[in-house]
Design an enzyme around this catalytic site. Structure first.
Site, short mmCIF file in Angstrom:
data_model
loop_
_atom_site.label_atom_id
_atom_site.label_comp_id
_atom_site.label_asym_id
_atom_site.label_seq_id
_atom_site.Cartn_x
_atom_site.Cartn_y
_atom_site.Cartn_z
N HIS A 5 -38.51 -9.59 -83.48
CA HIS A 5 -37.37 -8.68 -83.58
C HIS A 5 -36.94 -8.55 -85.03
O HIS A 5 -36.42 -9.49 -85.62
CB HIS A 5 -36.19 -9.20 -82.75
CG HIS A 5 -36.40 -9.05 -81.27
ND1 HIS A 5 -36.75 -10.11 -80.46
CD2 HIS A 5 -36.31 -7.97 -80.47
CE1 HIS A 5 -36.86 -9.66 -79.20
NE2 HIS A 5 -36.61 -8.37 -79.18
N ASP A 8 -33.03 -8.95 -85.96
CA ASP A 8 -32.37 -10.25 -86.02
C ASP A 8 -31.18 -10.32 -85.07
O ASP A 8 -30.29 -11.13 -85.25
CB ASP A 8 -31.88 -10.56 -87.45
CG ASP A 8 -32.98 -11.20 -88.26
OD1 ASP A 8 -33.30 -12.35 -87.98
OD2 ASP A 8 -33.51 -10.53 -89.16
#
Length: 12
Positions: A5, A8
């Site tokens: 991701h 974050d």
């Protein structure tokens, strides 16, 4: 931003 991701937002 942790693993896959780049936002974050998720610790996964």
């Amino acid at each position: 931003g942790v693993t896959f991701h780049d936002d974050d937002l998720i610790p996964f």
